[in-house]
Design a protein around this motif. Sequence first.
Motif, mmCIF file in Angstrom:
data_model
loop_
_atom_site.group_PDB
_atom_site.id
_atom_site.type_symbol
_atom_site.label_atom_id
_atom_site.label_comp_id
_atom_site.label_asym_id
_atom_site.label_seq_id
_atom_site.Cartn_x
_atom_site.Cartn_y
_atom_site.Cartn_z
ATOM 1 N N PHE A 142 0.832 -1.219 0.000
ATOM 2 C CA PHE A 142 0.000 0.000 0.000
ATOM 3 C C PHE A 142 0.864 1.266 0.000
ATOM 4 N N CYS A 233 6.292 -8.814 12.707
ATOM 5 C CA CYS A 233 5.932 -7.599 11.951
ATOM 6 C C CYS A 233 6.995 -6.517 12.119
ATOM 7 N N PRO A 238 10.863 -2.291 7.541
ATOM 8 C CA PRO A 238 12.042 -1.473 7.250
ATOM 9 C C PRO A 238 12.177 -0.238 8.144
ATOM 10 N N ARG A 288 1.943 0.413 18.364
ATOM 11 C CA ARG A 288 2.671 0.358 17.082
ATOM 12 C C ARG A 288 2.000 1.273 16.051
ATOM 13 N N LYS A 292 3.521 4.870 14.428
ATOM 14 C CA LYS A 292 3.750 5.003 12.999
ATOM 15 C C LYS A 292 2.908 6.095 12.343
ATOM 16 N N CYS A 305 6.130 4.557 8.074
ATOM 17 C CA CYS A 305 5.639 3.390 7.322
ATOM 18 C C CYS A 305 5.744 3.731 5.850
ATOM 19 N N THR A 306 6.318 2.835 5.078
ATOM 20 C CA THR A 306 6.438 3.078 3.639
ATOM 21 C C THR A 306 5.435 2.245 2.840
ATOM 22 N N GLY A 307 4.546 1.555 3.553
ATOM 23 C CA GLY A 307 3.515 0.773 2.863
ATOM 24 C C GLY A 307 4.043 -0.467 2.175
ATOM 25 N N CYS A 308 5.168 -0.996 2.669
ATOM 26 C CA CYS A 308 5.783 -2.159 2.008
ATOM 27 C C CYS A 308 4.937 -3.410 2.167
ATOM 28 N N GLY A 309 4.111 -3.456 3.216
ATOM 29 C CA GLY A 309 3.240 -4.616 3.432
ATOM 30 C C GLY A 309 3.919 -5.794 4.105
ATOM 31 N N CYS A 311 4.743 -6.381 7.130
ATOM 32 C CA CYS A 311 4.181 -6.798 8.425
ATOM 33 C C CYS A 311 3.001 -7.741 8.207
ATOM 34 N N VAL A 321 -0.166 -3.950 9.848
ATOM 35 C CA VAL A 321 -0.875 -2.667 9.980
ATOM 36 C C VAL A 321 -2.032 -2.506 8.982
#
Length: 340
Positions: A142, A233, A238, A288, A292, A305-309, A311, A321
């Motif tokens: 995301f 998570c 990152p 958490r 964030k 949060c960079t939305g890497c997914g 977690c 998240v």
Amino acid sequence: MSTIIAETALRELVNTWMGQGKHVAGPTEVRDDVVLYQWLSRAEDLRIGGSPRPRNSIKEFVFPRHEKLYGYKLEGRKIELVETPLPETEQIVIAARPCDAAALPILDQVMNWDYRDVFYNRRRNLTTVVTLACQDHDAHCFCTAVGSGPDDERGSDAMLFNLGDGTYEVRCLTDKGKALFAGALQPSERVGEVGPGPEIRLDLDSIREFLNNEFQSPQWAAMTMRCIGCGACAYECPTCHCFDIADEKVGNTGARVRNWDTCQFAIFTAHASGHNPRSVQSQRQRQRIYHKFEVYPAKFGETLCTGCGNCSRVCPMGLGVLPVLVAMQGVEQVEPSEYV
Ligand code: SF4
Ligand code: SF4
């Protein structure tokens, strides 16, 4: 005008860097469909593109999970401190995902805020990051909802774009990136492209509104009940950066070390008295999310949060998240009198 490199030439370049004594890390397939960022010993092991996304993040190359800060020797009541030498080897992370690289400037702010972390900063200065722009994503991604995207340049020194015929466009973004690829690129008219990235499913404004008003909401327990507190998570995130400092002693010598830690562990906030201000798992999950999406943004102006997914991808309970944020948007607000 762009610059390109063939994949065979890129792999030769990776071997050249290693021959020069540099450490090189990149995605490697450790077993079927499990990819991890790892140190490479040969370029053939590098898995440059495609799915699946590495399960870990690149933070461990600048912030190792275990690190000796200094040693000590005891002689009676006398203590002699022994300095740990700072790292000296140049390192390159290649084919990193943009959502991993974008986490590095976020970590830079934490590691230089009230104290300049010398170990982190030394590794960061020694590191050159080459990212691979994303051409696909999965249901956990995301990045686009948190201001990032498939070709986010934050934290990248150079970015590769797969041209689909065994060549990559290389965009050198910093002096480090230019130095790394100097003399290795061919001029071209071709330019790499990426898609729009994942559809935006989150509204950060409504999430902020929920966080501003619903700290005590019973919905936190409902949204996070299935969390078992394993910490995966945070370890594969990152941007998560909590650590604990401990003394490891054998006989008369020892070391002060730091190890990754996480707010998802019950012991993280346990007091010596036995009291724990975050006594149940939903409070740790709430922590958490607040860190964030409220605390870090209030201090540094962007989400932690960079939305890497990752977690959600690694969570054994299908949490992370994204499901919590999505649930938060659908949650009906509860009157404070109904709080438990
Ligand atoms: S959210 Fe998932 S990965 Fe994180 S602590 Fe809970 S169970 Fe583990
Ligand atoms: S919180 Fe989850 S989605 Fe956000 S950066 Fe960390 S692992 Fe990635």
